[in-house]
Design a protein around this motif. Structure first.
Motif, mmCIF file in Angstrom:
data_model
loop_
_atom_site.group_PDB
_atom_site.id
_atom_site.type_symbol
_atom_site.label_atom_id
_atom_site.label_comp_id
_atom_site.label_asym_id
_atom_site.label_seq_id
_atom_site.Cartn_x
_atom_site.Cartn_y
_atom_site.Cartn_z
ATOM 1 N N SER A 50 0.825 -1.210 0.000
ATOM 2 C CA SER A 50 0.000 0.000 0.000
ATOM 3 C C SER A 50 0.862 1.265 0.000
ATOM 4 O O SER A 50 0.355 2.368 -0.185
ATOM 5 C CB SER A 50 -0.964 0.008 1.185
ATOM 6 O OG SER A 50 -0.242 0.137 2.367
ATOM 7 N N GLY A 51 2.188 1.116 0.188
ATOM 8 C CA GLY A 51 3.103 2.254 0.099
ATOM 9 C C GLY A 51 3.214 2.830 -1.301
ATOM 10 O O GLY A 51 3.716 3.934 -1.493
ATOM 11 N N ARG A 52 2.742 2.066 -2.298
ATOM 12 C CA ARG A 52 2.837 2.587 -3.681
ATOM 13 C C ARG A 52 1.855 3.728 -3.937
ATOM 14 O O ARG A 52 1.916 4.405 -4.951
ATOM 15 C CB ARG A 52 2.621 1.452 -4.671
ATOM 16 C CG ARG A 52 1.217 0.898 -4.638
ATOM 17 C CD ARG A 52 1.172 -0.502 -5.221
ATOM 18 N NE ARG A 52 -0.117 -1.107 -4.991
ATOM 19 C CZ ARG A 52 -0.976 -1.402 -5.954
ATOM 20 N NH1 ARG A 52 -0.694 -1.141 -7.200
ATOM 21 N NH2 ARG A 52 -2.130 -1.962 -5.661
ATOM 22 N N TYR A 53 0.911 3.917 -3.001
ATOM 23 C CA TYR A 53 -0.016 5.040 -3.159
ATOM 24 C C TYR A 53 0.638 6.334 -2.677
ATOM 25 O O TYR A 53 1.354 6.349 -1.669
ATOM 26 C CB TYR A 53 -1.302 4.824 -2.347
ATOM 27 C CG TYR A 53 -2.005 3.530 -2.664
ATOM 28 C CD1 TYR A 53 -2.354 3.211 -3.970
ATOM 29 C CD2 TYR A 53 -2.318 2.618 -1.654
ATOM 30 C CE1 TYR A 53 -2.982 2.017 -4.267
ATOM 31 C CE2 TYR A 53 -2.951 1.426 -1.938
ATOM 32 C CZ TYR A 53 -3.278 1.124 -3.249
ATOM 33 O OH TYR A 53 -3.892 -0.061 -3.535
ATOM 34 N N ASN A 54 0.313 7.406 -3.358
ATOM 35 C CA ASN A 54 0.637 8.768 -2.919
ATOM 36 C C ASN A 54 2.125 9.052 -2.735
ATOM 37 O O ASN A 54 2.507 9.835 -1.850
ATOM 38 C CB ASN A 54 -0.142 9.090 -1.626
ATOM 39 C CG ASN A 54 -1.626 9.156 -1.905
ATOM 40 O OD1 ASN A 54 -2.027 9.736 -2.913
ATOM 41 N ND2 ASN A 54 -2.440 8.562 -1.048
ATOM 42 N N ALA A 55 2.943 8.467 -3.602
ATOM 43 C CA ALA A 55 4.383 8.770 -3.566
ATOM 44 C C ALA A 55 4.651 10.245 -3.897
ATOM 45 O O ALA A 55 5.705 10.771 -3.551
ATOM 46 C CB ALA A 55 5.137 7.855 -4.530
ATOM 47 N N HIS A 56 3.666 10.910 -4.530
ATOM 48 C CA HIS A 56 3.871 12.344 -4.834
ATOM 49 C C HIS A 56 3.955 13.177 -3.558
ATOM 50 O O HIS A 56 4.408 14.315 -3.595
ATOM 51 C CB HIS A 56 2.759 12.877 -5.739
ATOM 52 C CG HIS A 56 1.407 12.969 -5.093
ATOM 53 N ND1 HIS A 56 0.710 11.865 -4.630
ATOM 54 C CD2 HIS A 56 0.617 14.035 -4.806
ATOM 55 C CE1 HIS A 56 -0.441 12.249 -4.101
ATOM 56 N NE2 HIS A 56 -0.517 13.561 -4.202
ATOM 57 N N LEU A 57 3.514 12.607 -2.426
ATOM 58 C CA LEU A 57 3.577 13.368 -1.176
ATOM 59 C C LEU A 57 4.988 13.390 -0.595
ATOM 60 O O LEU A 57 5.278 14.197 0.291
ATOM 61 C CB LEU A 57 2.589 12.803 -0.141
ATOM 62 C CG LEU A 57 1.104 12.868 -0.537
ATOM 63 C CD1 LEU A 57 0.229 12.282 0.555
ATOM 64 C CD2 LEU A 57 0.679 14.311 -0.836
ATOM 65 N N ILE A 58 5.866 12.492 -1.068
ATOM 66 C CA ILE A 58 7.235 12.472 -0.512
ATOM 67 C C ILE A 58 8.310 12.695 -1.581
ATOM 68 O O ILE A 58 9.483 12.720 -1.265
ATOM 69 C CB ILE A 58 7.521 11.151 0.247
ATOM 70 C CG1 ILE A 58 7.464 9.924 -0.686
ATOM 71 C CG2 ILE A 58 6.561 10.970 1.424
ATOM 72 C CD1 ILE A 58 8.048 8.658 -0.037
ATOM 73 N N SER A 59 7.883 12.829 -2.837
ATOM 74 C CA SER A 59 8.848 12.995 -3.930
ATOM 75 C C SER A 59 8.558 14.293 -4.688
ATOM 76 O O SER A 59 7.540 14.404 -5.372
ATOM 77 C CB SER A 59 8.722 11.801 -4.896
ATOM 78 O OG SER A 59 9.117 12.159 -6.199
ATOM 79 N N PRO A 60 9.446 15.275 -4.577
ATOM 80 C CA PRO A 60 9.211 16.547 -5.291
ATOM 81 C C PRO A 60 9.033 16.363 -6.801
ATOM 82 O O PRO A 60 8.237 17.073 -7.415
ATOM 83 C CB PRO A 60 10.463 17.371 -4.977
ATOM 84 C CG PRO A 60 10.931 16.833 -3.659
ATOM 85 C CD PRO A 60 10.621 15.365 -3.681
ATOM 86 N N LEU A 61 9.739 15.407 -7.401
ATOM 87 C CA LEU A 61 9.590 15.255 -8.858
ATOM 88 C C LEU A 61 8.226 14.662 -9.217
ATOM 89 O O LEU A 61 7.612 15.049 -10.218
ATOM 90 C CB LEU A 61 10.725 14.403 -9.437
ATOM 91 C CG LEU A 61 12.090 15.097 -9.502
ATOM 92 C CD1 LEU A 61 13.131 14.183 -10.125
ATOM 93 C CD2 LEU A 61 12.006 16.400 -10.307
ATOM 94 N N LEU A 62 7.724 13.735 -8.391
ATOM 95 C CA LEU A 62 6.377 13.197 -8.675
ATOM 96 C C LEU A 62 5.315 14.252 -8.354
ATOM 97 O O LEU A 62 4.266 14.313 -9.018
ATOM 98 C CB LEU A 62 6.133 11.908 -7.882
ATOM 99 C CG LEU A 62 6.967 10.710 -8.345
ATOM 100 C CD1 LEU A 62 6.679 9.477 -7.491
ATOM 101 C CD2 LEU A 62 6.732 10.380 -9.826
#
Ligand SMILES: O=C(O)CCC(=O)C(=O)O
Length: 275
Positions: A50-62
């Protein structure tokens, strides 16, 4: 400005998707892949399950991809100018693994009503028939929501293995994308993807989804960021955009959002069967 052309709008109406759309260069895609792989290296379980969700919250490029103005212009052509983003998913298929995505309709389990929303699938690597690109059942968005079987089957990247049976494979169209291109698909179009038979990873970053401000989450709760325009309805809590890579507070926020999403995606159901 990259609003959709009349031909692209017609493709979306007729087929339930529009593809391919150029967004960024392959060099930029490589930079984004490097950032994803840096997170995987530094925090090995952060992007798993479930960690694959919302990676844009921790990655500036995403985050930058999620708020990319070319993507938003295209999305605006479909859902109008007030655009919220209510989540993202990394769909990664490694070589020599059993990962696939069963044929399904997003609107069946995502809980977003009305269907004034669209999903953007952004290719971080090339995506083609050899490495298991998405396949769309053209025109299937014009039908009602279909019965899905919950299969919980090995390798299925969907939480419950939600599956529409008897999809006519000959009517499905592969969405072949180069790194840096994207497709947009309709909430009701039936789609899925096969195994990755190549010797490299297939990485898709999926904004799931861009919603109009009039859209509610009817199966639970999720927070949003304003991507463009304004929110006249205020149905959802707002969360901030990240400012730095793997920031501790952002990681906590991601966990909170992913717990909400898990509840929606499981929706109280852990049994095999039809729904
Ligand atoms: O990445 C895939 O293969 C499937 C993605 C998907 O089902 C979606 O974006 O709705």
């Amino acid at each position: 400005m990259t609003y959709l052309s009349s031909n692209q709008l017609k493709q979306y109406d007729d087929e339930g998707f529009v593809s391919p759309i150029n967004i960024f260069s392959k060099e930029k895609a490589k930079e984004i892949r490097n950032e994803i792989e840096l997170i995987e290296k530094e925090m090995p379980s952060e992007l798993e399950k479930s960690g694959r969700y919302n990676a844009h919250l921790i990655s500036p490029l995403l985050d930058e991809v999620t708020h990319n103005s070319k993507i938003l212009d295209a999305v605006q052509s479909l859902i109008s100018e007030n655009i919220l983003v209510c989540g993202t998913t990394l769909f990664i298929k490694n070589p020599n693994e059993k990962d696939f995505v069963s044929y399904h309709q997003d609107a069946k389990y995502i809980g977003l009503e009305p269907h004034n929303w669209v999903t953007a699938w952004v290719a971080i690597t090339d995506s083609n028939e050899n490495n298991g690109c998405m396949r769309m059942w053209s025109g299937s968005h014009k039908d009602n929501l279909k019965d899905h079987q919950q299969m919980f089957n090995e390798g299925n990247l969907l939480t419950r293995g939600q599956t529409v049976n008897n999809v006519p494979k000959e009517k499905t169209i592969p969405l072949i994308l180069k790194a840096g291109q994207m497709s947009l698909h309709h909430p009701k179009v039936v789609h899925g993807s096969d195994l990755n038979k190549s010797n490299d990873r297939r990485i898709g970053f999926v904004i799931q989804s861009y919603i109009g401000s009039n859209v509610k989450q009817v199966l639970g709760k999720n927070s949003v960021q304003i991507a463009r325009g304004k929110d006249d309805f205020n149905f959802h809590e707002k969360i901030p955009r990240t400012k730095s890579l793997m920031n501790k507070n952002d990681i906590k926020l991601k966990k909170q959002e992913n717990d909400y999403l898990q509840k929606i995606f499981y929706n109280g159901s852990s049994k095999k069967g039809s729904y």
